[in-house]
Motif scaffolding. Structure first.
Motif, short mmCIF file in Angstrom:
data_model
loop_
_atom_site.label_atom_id
_atom_site.label_comp_id
_atom_site.label_asym_id
_atom_site.label_seq_id
_atom_site.Cartn_x
_atom_site.Cartn_y
_atom_site.Cartn_z
N MET A 107 22.14 2.85 -23.81
CA MET A 107 22.82 3.99 -23.66
C MET A 107 22.36 4.87 -22.62
O MET A 107 22.27 6.03 -22.50
N ASP A 108 21.92 4.07 -21.40
CA ASP A 108 21.29 4.91 -20.08
C ASP A 108 22.47 5.27 -19.09
O ASP A 108 22.16 5.88 -18.22
N GLY A 109 23.75 5.11 -19.30
CA GLY A 109 24.96 5.38 -18.64
C GLY A 109 24.94 4.01 -17.64
O GLY A 109 25.94 4.49 -16.65
N VAL A 110 24.33 3.09 -17.37
CA VAL A 110 24.18 2.08 -16.48
C VAL A 110 24.68 0.69 -17.40
O VAL A 110 23.94 0.54 -18.51
N LEU A 111 25.47 -0.18 -16.80
CA LEU A 111 25.69 -1.44 -17.52
C LEU A 111 24.80 -2.37 -16.74
O LEU A 111 25.12 -2.75 -15.57
N SER A 112 23.82 -2.97 -16.79
CA SER A 112 22.85 -3.74 -16.48
C SER A 112 23.49 -4.92 -16.51
O SER A 112 24.21 -5.43 -17.22
N GLU A 113 23.13 -5.84 -15.48
CA GLU A 113 23.31 -7.41 -15.62
C GLU A 113 23.07 -7.84 -17.01
O GLU A 113 23.75 -8.70 -17.39
N VAL A 114 21.84 -7.91 -17.54
CA VAL A 114 21.31 -8.32 -18.61
C VAL A 114 22.52 -7.91 -19.99
O VAL A 114 22.85 -8.84 -20.66
N GLU A 115 22.97 -6.48 -19.82
CA GLU A 115 23.73 -5.98 -20.98
C GLU A 115 25.07 -6.81 -20.67
O GLU A 115 25.80 -7.05 -21.79
N GLU A 116 25.47 -6.86 -19.42
CA GLU A 116 26.81 -7.33 -19.18
C GLU A 116 26.90 -8.82 -19.62
O GLU A 116 27.92 -9.28 -20.29
N ASN A 117 25.78 -9.48 -19.51
CA ASN A 117 25.73 -11.02 -19.67
C ASN A 117 25.48 -11.24 -21.29
O ASN A 117 26.08 -12.22 -21.89
N SER A 118 25.15 -10.25 -21.97
CA SER A 118 24.76 -10.23 -23.52
C SER A 118 26.16 -10.00 -24.17
O SER A 118 26.52 -10.58 -25.27
N ILE A 119 27.31 -9.49 -23.64
CA ILE A 119 28.47 -9.17 -24.36
C ILE A 119 29.35 -10.06 -23.67
O ILE A 119 30.63 -10.18 -24.57
N GLY A 120 29.34 -10.98 -22.97
CA GLY A 120 30.26 -11.78 -22.14
C GLY A 120 31.77 -11.50 -22.32
O GLY A 120 31.85 -10.52 -21.50
N GLY A 121 32.44 -12.19 -22.71
CA GLY A 121 33.92 -11.95 -22.42
C GLY A 121 34.57 -10.70 -23.51
O GLY A 121 35.78 -10.57 -23.19
N MET A 122 33.73 -10.37 -24.36
CA MET A 122 33.94 -9.28 -25.17
C MET A 122 34.21 -7.96 -24.22
O MET A 122 35.29 -7.17 -24.44
#
Length: 190
Positions: A107-122
């Motif tokens: 919840m830092d207001g930025v979607l990091s690459e790690v966060e994006e990879n963890s949710i995948g196609g969702m």
């Protein structure tokens, strides 16, 4: 000026002003300073309003098909009232709080690459649903207002004609709202 002309001007004005206001509030970097804890509960409140609206729309549709016009009018009037309540709460929320980023686990207001990879196609599924929800909610406003106008003006031929495609869109918006909230709820601040 006759009533029909006034109604059409009101419908046209609201159809432009409401989506424009919402867009400005969502994308504005400036927020009204309000440090009230209850503001954080507005998305859940709005999901509840959308859910109740969906139930009322289904009930209202069934009552219309059964010929119970009194209950149909009540259900549809309550649906419109809930829509106004939703809009007021939505404007309040987005004028005071930043939008949630789906997948922003810290919840830092930025979607990091790690966060994006963890949710995948969702994220793609969420954004597709959200985009269709937002676009159709903006599109349906003038048609809902026209449907109410035609009903009030007792022009039931036009009312039925417009409701044939307005009702399913309004129902879709009312159902997808809570789904969007449910999907994004882990990313709302508590």
């Amino acid at each position: 000026m006759n009533n029909k002309k006034v109604a059409m001007i009101v419908v046209a004005t609201l159809s432009v002003v409401v989506p424009a206001l919402v867009a400005v509030l969502i994308y504005s970097p400036y927020k009204i300073s309000a440090d009230y804890e209850w503001l954080k509960s507005i998305p859940r409140f709005n999901a509840t309003i959308n859910s109740l609206t969906a139930v009322l729309l289904i009930f209202g549709g069934v009552m219309a098909k059964r010929g119970n016009i009194a209950l149909h009018k009540l259900a549809m009037s309550l649906s419109l009232f809930l829509g106004v309540c939703f809009l007021l709460a939505y404007v309040t929320y987005h004028s005071t709080m930043d939008s949630v980023i789906f997948g922003d686990a810290n919840m830092d207001g930025v979607l990091s690459e790690v966060e994006e990879n963890s949710i995948g196609g969702m994220r793609t599924a969420y954004l597709t649903l959200l985009l269709s929800h937002i676009m159709l909610s903006a599109v349906v406003v003038p048609f809902v207002l026209l449907a109410f106008y035609f009903a009030l003006a007792q022009d039931f031929v036009k009312h039925v004609k417009i409701v044939k495609f307005t009702w399913p869109i309004w129902l879709y918006v009312s159902v997808t709202g809570p789904i969007v909230y449910w999907m994004a709820s882990p990313y709302y601040p508590l």
